[in-house]
Design a protein around this motif. Sequence first.
Motif: not given
Length: 319
Positions: A283-300
């Motif tokens: 409900e909260e983060f979907g307002r800004s189009g955020e709906e899942q967690f995805i993997p990332i790296t700091f380096q990239e």
Amino acid sequence: MTRTTNLLLSTVAAFAVSVAAPLAAFELDPRFVDNDGDLVADIPTDESEWVDPDTLIFAYTPVEDPAVYAEVWQPFLDHMAEVTGKNVQFFPVQSNAAQLEAMRAGRLHVAGFNTGSNPIAVACAGFRPFAMMASLDGSFGYEMEFITYPGSGIETVEDIAGRTMAFTAETSNSGFKAPQALLEAEYGLFVDVDYTPAFSGAHDNSILGVANRDYDAAAIANSVMTRMVERNVVFPDDIVTIYQSDTFPTTGYGTVYNLHPELQEKVQEAFFTFEWEGTSMAEEFGRSGEEQFIPITFQENWSVIRQIDEAMGVTYECQ
């Protein structure tokens, strides 16, 4: 996928010209090691250095009303508790500095550090980011905006000259580092010379300050403003946008480097197995189009942020 494009990179390059000499490559505090070269602190090889607390402490990036976000995050924290077998406690932080110090001092185990604080947390606090919020199609990020209020007399970026410009904190990417670089490199406006800076402490404070006409203008992350509009904290008619950047990575989530490695794996599992649908998170983060967690790296994913820091002459003084 990232959406950062040439305008941001050209801004960095333009500002870098004014730097007398190139800075050293990104480095971690001497108490950390990075034998695999991924730019984040390695997990200690000495098991006596691992921490395995009964209660995991989690902190989200500073916001105006932490109590609101404690409730928003509760379904996720319950899920993390189930996956890890640990108690999980939400730790409300009032500033980026307090959040950084808490992790550096060993009082914070899992956190979401905002875009600009990520390099400092990695370098000085042993932060190991691995996740980011994204939309269902995998796209992520937010834009920096310069905002003002209707009738302020500010219609272009150049009109900020002689006025008060609100930033959030010196560690913030969209709240200070990127806008200051842009104002200097592209518009020839220098802080304390051509305009008066004010520091609000958080994006929502800056947005409310402009809406209430306490500040003439502000540099903010538009994902925060989108959520505030959706909650009717501010209204579209209160704000005028005079500039929007290309897209930056958003808050990065991770663990402290010396958390027990099996526990670090469990924390990651909690992030990537959380079911968003029907929760206060959606409900909260979907307002800004955020709906899942995805993997990332700091380096990239944080390479462009490190470029901005280098262009601005940022160095990390780890106390």
